[in-house]
Enzyme design. Structure first.
Site, PDB file in Angstrom:
ATOM      1  N   GLU A 154      10.345  -0.956   0.921  1.00 42.71           N
ATOM      2  CA  GLU A 154       9.876  -0.172   2.053  1.00 42.71           C
ATOM      3  C   GLU A 154      10.345  -0.799   3.361  1.00 42.71           C
ATOM      4  OE1 GLU A 154       5.747   1.640   3.991  1.00 42.71           O
ATOM      5  OE2 GLU A 154       5.615  -0.103   2.666  1.00 42.71           O
ATOM      6  N   ASP A 186       0.750  -5.927  -0.640  1.00 41.98           N
ATOM      7  CA  ASP A 186       1.333  -6.544   0.553  1.00 41.98           C
ATOM      8  C   ASP A 186       1.275  -8.052   0.327  1.00 41.98           C
ATOM      9  OD1 ASP A 186       1.441  -7.850   3.208  1.00 41.98           O
ATOM     10  OD2 ASP A 186       1.548  -5.783   3.944  1.00 41.98           O
ATOM     11  N   GLU A 227       0.303   8.613  -1.606  1.00 44.86           N
ATOM     12  CA  GLU A 227       0.018   7.178  -1.502  1.00 44.86           C
ATOM     13  C   GLU A 227      -1.356   6.898  -0.918  1.00 44.86           C
ATOM     14  OE1 GLU A 227       1.788   3.496   1.156  1.00 44.86           O
ATOM     15  OE2 GLU A 227       3.182   4.718   0.000  1.00 44.86           O
ATOM     16  N   HIS A 254       4.194  -3.256  -0.135  1.00 49.85           N
ATOM     17  CA  HIS A 254       4.004  -2.716   1.210  1.00 49.85           C
ATOM     18  C   HIS A 254       4.922  -3.452   2.166  1.00 49.85           C
ATOM     19  CE1 HIS A 254       1.571  -2.566   5.097  1.00 49.85           C
ATOM     20  NE2 HIS A 254       1.894  -1.305   4.868  1.00 49.85           N
ATOM     21  N   ASP A 288       1.718   9.233   3.073  1.00 44.66           N
ATOM     22  CA  ASP A 288       0.835   8.071   3.146  1.00 44.66           C
ATOM     23  C   ASP A 288      -0.513   8.535   3.682  1.00 44.66           C
ATOM     24  OD1 ASP A 288      -0.473   5.692   3.569  1.00 44.66           O
ATOM     25  OD2 ASP A 288       1.090   4.777   4.792  1.00 44.66           O
TER      26      ASP A 288
END
Length: 392
Positions: A338, A291, A240, A318, A214
């Site tokens: 996740e 998200d 990512e 997310h 990430d």
């Protein structure tokens, strides 16, 4: 018999901590030396809180129906988002029917377009939208995933985001996503350290466990390309959010540059169907990661996912706990989820929004079967101090 109308909308902030993964205090892996767009400034390199990642705080939106039923949701945005909810968005809800979710979303978005479109304003819209879905589920006595069409699998499977993928493997997760520690400003030595950490972790978890990096918007195209190529030897599954969310052209080039078989993922800081349309049409990535608390809420995530599905692109939201779990379990193009490791040392599975939410489910051995409680199936903890800074 018709559904109740909406009586009141209320926006709160959390006082005294709780439920905001951007405000975990010192000595937490989330606030360690992690590469960020601010890493170029030495004084802001060691801690994300030093440049203000925690300044907004948590937003809690409550929507009360005329029969007294209350739906709620939590996201980020704090007092600025609470102001937007109370002073602007509430007018589109109070007096409306609970079932008018599409109409309400449309009015909220286009009424704020002159100062919104992304970021804080869409966070506020997302919180309202999620609270509406929670309220509708409670009124119908159904979990949100039933309202979305029902589950397509019996249980969710997870990868873990945290500093210890080796421990995540022991806990039953399918993979581990590491924070990238060193940014381009730290030169060749920093790049070597990034690769060494990955190599060390690969040695600990073996050849088949997923490992991802990430990068949190911290890289440039050249550095991201070099990182991906060097990391390929150690089986990096994906890279990512390597670049700025606005650099669609850079992402398209990065996707062409990475080694065959490595995935490019992004979208955590993208918003609405229009933003994700850019990512998809320009072929910027292999997986989009909206998200649900920031992209426009559940109403918008449905549209975003449909766009991705039409292009064969996976949607892996997310990490946002129950707010994304209820969606992922209903979509074939969201095959896994996740889980953010909220324990300071990433060595325990603890609820993401603790202590703000009660009854928040967590994976066991990397898997989770969602309960069938109405709405999102969680409750606000009465011991958490909520403050309503504005009224309308």
């Amino acid at each position: 018999m018709g559904f109740p109308s909406i009586r009141q909308v209320r926006a709160f902030v959390v006082r005294g901590g709780g439920g905001d993964y951007h405000d975990q205090g010192r000595d937490h892996w989330i606030d360690d030396h992690i590469a960020t767009p601010m890493s170029r400034y030495p004084e802001y390199r060691q801690s994300r809180q030093s440049f203000g990642i925690n300044v907004l705080g948590t937003l809690v939106v409550e929507i009360e129906a005329s029969d007294g039923t209350i739906g709620f949701a939590a996201t980020t945005g704090g007092e600025p988002a609470a102001y937007i909810v109370e002073k602007h968005l509430a007018r589109f809800l109070e007096g409306a029917q609970v079932t008018e979710i599409e109409k309400i979303w449309d009015q909220m978005y286009f009424a704020t377009q002159f100062y919104g479109r992304k970021g804080l304003v869409v966070n506020a819209i997302s919180g309202v939208d999620l609270a509406l879905w929670d309220l509708l589920g409670k009124l119908r006595q159904e979990p949100v995933y039933h309202l979305l069409g029902g589950p397509v699998r019996d249980e969710l499977i997870f990868y873990a985001t945290g500093a210890r993928p080796d421990l995540a493997k022991q806990m039953g997760f399918i993979g581990g996503k590491l924070p990238l520690h060193h940014a381009p400003c730290e030169g060749e030595e920093g790049l070597a350290k990034n690769i060494d950490l990955l190599a060390d972790m690969r040695a600990k978890v073996g050849p088949d466990f997923w490992l991802m990096y990430d990068c949190w918007m911290s890289l440039d195209l050249n550095y991201a390309t070099r990182l991906a190529q060097a990391a390929h030897e150690h089986g990096l599954k994906w890279i990512e959010e390597a670049l700025s969310p606005d650099d669609y052209w850079g992402y398209a080039e990065l996707k062409r540059n990475v080694p065959k078989g490595m995935l490019v993922t992004t979208g955590e800081h993208e918003a609405t169907r229009w933003g994700f349309r850019m990512l998809l049409e320009m072929e910027c990535c292999d997986i989009i990661q909206p998200d649900v608390g920031w992209c426009g809420g559940m109403t918008e995530l449905i549209k975003i996912s449909a766009l991705a599905d039409s292009r064969g692109v996976l949607v892996v939201p997310h990490g946002s706990s129950v707010y994304s779990y209820h969606f992922v379990v209903t979509r074939h193009n969201s095959p896994f989820a996740e889980f953010l490791m909220m324990a300071p040392k990433a060595d325990q599975v603890v609820p993401m929004f603790h202590p703000l939410l009660l009854d928040e489910p967590v994976p066991v051995n990397g898997k989770l079967k969602l309960p069938d409680r109405p709405g999102f199936g969680v409750r606000l903890n009465p011991e958490c101090a909520l403050h309503r800074p504005y009224t309308h």
